[in-house]
Design a protein around this motif. Structure first.
Motif, PDB file in Angstrom:
ATOM      1  N   MET A 103      40.333 113.927 -37.135  1.00 29.51           N
ATOM      2  CA  MET A 103      39.565 114.186 -35.944  1.00 29.51           C
ATOM      3  C   MET A 103      38.504 113.254 -35.608  1.00 29.51           C
ATOM      4  SD  MET A 103      40.181 118.093 -35.947  1.00 29.51           S
ATOM      5  CE  MET A 103      39.277 118.446 -37.487  1.00 29.51           C
ATOM      6  N   ALA A 104      38.304 113.058 -34.241  1.00 26.99           N
ATOM      7  CA  ALA A 104      37.199 112.244 -33.846  1.00 26.99           C
ATOM      8  C   ALA A 104      36.093 113.164 -33.654  1.00 26.99           C
ATOM      9  CB  ALA A 104      37.463 111.255 -32.764  1.00 26.99           C
ATOM     10  N   GLY A 105      34.856 112.646 -34.041  1.00 27.01           N
ATOM     11  CA  GLY A 105      33.670 113.528 -33.539  1.00 27.01           C
ATOM     12  C   GLY A 105      33.073 112.956 -32.365  1.00 27.01           C
TER      13      GLY A 105
ATOM     14  N   GLY B  81      28.602 107.415 -40.188  1.00 26.02           N
ATOM     15  CA  GLY B  81      28.390 107.479 -38.744  1.00 26.02           C
ATOM     16  C   GLY B  81      28.955 108.700 -37.963  1.00 26.02           C
ATOM     17  N   TYR B  82      29.508 109.674 -38.699  1.00 24.20           N
ATOM     18  CA  TYR B  82      29.881 111.014 -38.110  1.00 24.20           C
ATOM     19  C   TYR B  82      28.794 111.788 -37.432  1.00 24.20           C
ATOM     20  CZ  TYR B  82      32.545 115.236 -37.396  1.00 24.20           C
ATOM     21  OH  TYR B  82      33.138 116.230 -36.763  1.00 24.20           O
ATOM     22  N   LEU B  83      29.191 112.230 -36.262  1.00 20.93           N
ATOM     23  CA  LEU B  83      28.437 113.416 -35.687  1.00 20.93           C
ATOM     24  C   LEU B  83      29.365 114.347 -34.881  1.00 20.93           C
ATOM     25  CD1 LEU B  83      25.847 114.927 -34.688  1.00 20.93           C
ATOM     26  CD2 LEU B  83      25.911 113.116 -32.629  1.00 20.93           C
ATOM     27  N   ALA B  84      29.359 115.543 -35.562  1.00 18.83           N
ATOM     28  CA  ALA B  84      30.322 116.676 -34.810  1.00 18.83           C
ATOM     29  C   ALA B  84      30.320 116.739 -33.336  1.00 18.83           C
ATOM     30  CB  ALA B  84      29.933 117.981 -35.295  1.00 18.83           C
ATOM     31  N   ASP B  85      31.345 116.794 -32.691  1.00 18.36           N
ATOM     32  CA  ASP B  85      31.338 117.016 -31.190  1.00 18.36           C
ATOM     33  C   ASP B  85      30.803 118.381 -30.633  1.00 18.36           C
ATOM     34  OD1 ASP B  85      33.463 118.464 -31.830  1.00 18.36           O
ATOM     35  OD2 ASP B  85      35.058 116.924 -30.699  1.00 18.36           O
ATOM     36  N   HIS B  86      30.554 119.392 -31.552  1.00 14.47           N
ATOM     37  CA  HIS B  86      30.238 120.458 -31.232  1.00 14.47           C
ATOM     38  C   HIS B  86      29.404 121.444 -32.028  1.00 14.47           C
ATOM     39  CE1 HIS B  86      33.276 121.207 -34.289  1.00 14.47           C
ATOM     40  NE2 HIS B  86      32.889 122.521 -34.508  1.00 14.47           N
ATOM     41  N   TRP B  87      28.747 122.343 -31.348  1.00 11.73           N
ATOM     42  CA  TRP B  87      27.669 123.328 -32.174  1.00 11.73           C
ATOM     43  C   TRP B  87      28.577 124.515 -32.490  1.00 11.73           C
ATOM     44  CZ3 TRP B  87      23.232 121.186 -33.442  1.00 11.73           C
ATOM     45  CH2 TRP B  87      22.506 120.533 -32.704  1.00 11.73           C
ATOM     46  N   CYS B  88      28.355 125.016 -33.579  1.00 11.42           N
ATOM     47  CA  CYS B  88      29.420 125.966 -34.479  1.00 11.42           C
ATOM     48  C   CYS B  88      28.412 127.143 -34.779  1.00 11.42           C
ATOM     49  CB  CYS B  88      29.705 125.370 -35.663  1.00 11.42           C
ATOM     50  SG  CYS B  88      30.739 126.796 -36.446  1.00 11.42           S
ATOM     51  N   SER B  89      28.680 128.490 -34.654  1.00 10.88           N
ATOM     52  CA  SER B  89      28.052 129.524 -35.131  1.00 10.88           C
ATOM     53  C   SER B  89      28.736 130.220 -36.211  1.00 10.88           C
ATOM     54  CB  SER B  89      27.714 130.568 -34.021  1.00 10.88           C
ATOM     55  OG  SER B  89      27.731 130.347 -32.792  1.00 10.88           O
TER      56      SER B  89
ATOM     57  N   ALA C 201      26.257 112.305 -48.498  1.00  4.87           N
ATOM     58  CA  ALA C 201      25.147 112.921 -47.968  1.00  4.87           C
ATOM     59  C   ALA C 201      25.623 113.265 -46.617  1.00  4.87           C
ATOM     60  CB  ALA C 201      23.963 112.297 -47.958  1.00  4.87           C
ATOM     61  N   LEU C 202      25.023 114.340 -46.266  1.00  7.13           N
ATOM     62  CA  LEU C 202      25.011 114.881 -44.886  1.00  7.13           C
ATOM     63  C   LEU C 202      24.040 115.619 -44.250  1.00  7.13           C
ATOM     64  CD1 LEU C 202      26.085 118.154 -44.692  1.00  7.13           C
ATOM     65  CD2 LEU C 202      28.185 117.013 -45.678  1.00  7.13           C
ATOM     66  N   GLY C 203      23.645 115.602 -43.112  1.00  6.76           N
ATOM     67  CA  GLY C 203      22.600 116.703 -42.635  1.00  6.76           C
ATOM     68  C   GLY C 203      23.305 117.966 -41.700  1.00  6.76           C
ATOM     69  N   ILE C 204      22.599 118.920 -42.005  1.00  8.62           N
ATOM     70  CA  ILE C 204      23.269 120.285 -41.046  1.00  8.62           C
ATOM     71  C   ILE C 204      21.876 120.320 -39.883  1.00  8.62           C
ATOM     72  CG2 ILE C 204      23.771 122.446 -40.880  1.00  8.62           C
ATOM     73  CD1 ILE C 204      25.653 120.920 -42.609  1.00  8.62           C
ATOM     74  N   GLU C 205      22.439 119.789 -38.686  1.00 10.66           N
ATOM     75  CA  GLU C 205      21.434 119.855 -37.454  1.00 10.66           C
ATOM     76  C   GLU C 205      21.652 121.292 -37.043  1.00 10.66           C
ATOM     77  OE1 GLU C 205      22.582 116.665 -35.120  1.00 10.66           O
ATOM     78  OE2 GLU C 205      21.481 115.235 -36.232  1.00 10.66           O
ATOM     79  N   HIS C 206      20.497 121.762 -36.336  1.00  9.18           N
ATOM     80  CA  HIS C 206      20.378 122.974 -35.516  1.00  9.18           C
ATOM     81  C   HIS C 206      20.137 122.868 -34.009  1.00  9.18           C
ATOM     82  CE1 HIS C 206      19.143 123.630 -39.913  1.00  9.18           C
ATOM     83  NE2 HIS C 206      19.912 124.698 -39.616  1.00  9.18           N
ATOM     84  N   GLU C 207      21.031 123.514 -33.230  1.00 12.47           N
ATOM     85  CA  GLU C 207      20.755 123.465 -31.817  1.00 12.47           C
ATOM     86  C   GLU C 207      19.542 123.797 -31.200  1.00 12.47           C
ATOM     87  OE1 GLU C 207      23.796 124.692 -28.156  1.00 12.47           O
ATOM     88  OE2 GLU C 207      23.612 126.083 -29.674  1.00 12.47           O
TER      89      GLU C 207
ATOM     90  N   ASP D 153      28.463 134.150 -40.695  1.00 13.50           N
ATOM     91  CA  ASP D 153      28.790 134.262 -39.256  1.00 13.50           C
ATOM     92  C   ASP D 153      27.692 134.663 -38.394  1.00 13.50           C
ATOM     93  OD1 ASP D 153      31.232 133.296 -39.766  1.00 13.50           O
ATOM     94  OD2 ASP D 153      32.005 135.328 -39.980  1.00 13.50           O
ATOM     95  N   GLY D 154      27.407 133.860 -37.334  1.00 19.13           N
ATOM     96  CA  GLY D 154      26.270 134.368 -36.343  1.00 19.13           C
ATOM     97  C   GLY D 154      25.001 134.320 -36.811  1.00 19.13           C
ATOM     98  N   GLU D 155      24.445 133.961 -37.917  1.00 22.41           N
ATOM     99  CA  GLU D 155      23.200 133.797 -38.435  1.00 22.41           C
ATOM    100  C   GLU D 155      22.705 132.700 -38.000  1.00 22.41           C
ATOM    101  OE1 GLU D 155      21.477 136.228 -40.336  1.00 22.41           O
ATOM    102  OE2 GLU D 155      23.002 137.666 -39.904  1.00 22.41           O
ATOM    103  N   GLY D 156      21.381 132.472 -37.917  1.00 21.24           N
ATOM    104  CA  GLY D 156      20.704 131.536 -37.283  1.00 21.24           C
ATOM    105  C   GLY D 156      21.195 130.781 -36.185  1.00 21.24           C
ATOM    106  N   PRO D 157      20.398 129.761 -35.726  1.00 18.34           N
ATOM    107  CA  PRO D 157      20.865 128.768 -34.869  1.00 18.34           C
ATOM    108  C   PRO D 157      22.219 128.258 -35.015  1.00 18.34           C
ATOM    109  CG  PRO D 157      19.406 127.721 -36.011  1.00 18.34           C
ATOM    110  CD  PRO D 157      19.190 128.962 -36.607  1.00 18.34           C
ATOM    111  N   ALA D 158      22.904 127.846 -33.949  1.00 20.26           N
ATOM    112  CA  ALA D 158      24.066 127.038 -34.089  1.00 20.26           C
ATOM    113  C   ALA D 158      23.818 125.730 -34.870  1.00 20.26           C
ATOM    114  CB  ALA D 158      24.688 126.995 -32.778  1.00 20.26           C
ATOM    115  N   HIS D 159      25.117 125.179 -35.295  1.00 20.20           N
ATOM    116  CA  HIS D 159      24.799 123.908 -36.301  1.00 20.20           C
ATOM    117  C   HIS D 159      25.839 123.164 -36.090  1.00 20.20           C
ATOM    118  CE1 HIS D 159      26.893 127.346 -38.506  1.00 20.20           C
ATOM    119  NE2 HIS D 159      27.625 126.347 -38.976  1.00 20.20           N
ATOM    120  N   ARG D 160      25.652 121.987 -36.405  1.00 17.79           N
ATOM    121  CA  ARG D 160      26.453 120.764 -36.633  1.00 17.79           C
ATOM    122  C   ARG D 160      26.370 119.771 -37.644  1.00 17.79           C
ATOM    123  NH1 ARG D 160      25.156 117.099 -31.191  1.00 17.79           N
ATOM    124  NH2 ARG D 160      23.197 116.382 -31.983  1.00 17.79           N
TER     125      ARG D 160
END
Length: 111
Positions: free
Chosen positions: A21-23, A48-56, A67-73, A91-98
């Motif tokens: 899948m493409a991000g 160079g991957y960046l998710a195309d959505h925020w997730c909760s 290596a990767l980073g978990i970014e917060h909305e 589920d549903g804890e903290g800010p949405a992430h990608r």
């Protein structure tokens, strides 16, 4: 997490077809196995991957390689992970992430 309706089993990940899948940028290859309400995934993020959505949704992520980073909305500093590290959230804890991975990563995810 309460693991229920999950009979004892072996998963041969090499026999599960990967879906690509493409991000927002880059691609990800995922192999997934569903067992009851639990999904197990072996995921390979391309460089160079960046998710195309925020997730909760809740996840447990273990980094096997790369290596990767978990970014917060909400702008909270990213959680930076490398091989041998894990990150978890309910589920549903903290800010949405990608996920963002500059160099690529191979991870095992339970959600």
């Amino acid at each position: 997490m309460k693991l229920m309706d999950m009979p004892e089993a072996i998963t041969d990940w090499s026999r599960i077809l990967a879906s690509t899948m493409a991000g927002a940028s880059g691609t990800v290859q995922t192999r997934a196995h569903q067992s009851g309400d639990v999904r197990l995934r072996l995921v390979e993020y391309g460089a160079g991957y960046l998710a195309d959505h925020w997730c909760s949704k809740g996840h447990i992520i273990y980094v096997l390689a790369g290596a990767l980073g978990i970014e917060h909305e909400n702008g909270k500093p990213a959680c930076m992970l490398s091989a041998g590290m894990s990150w978890q959230v309910a589920d549903g804890e903290g800010p949405a992430h990608r996920v963002r991975s500059e160099t690529g990563a191979r991870v095992f995810i339970v959600d």
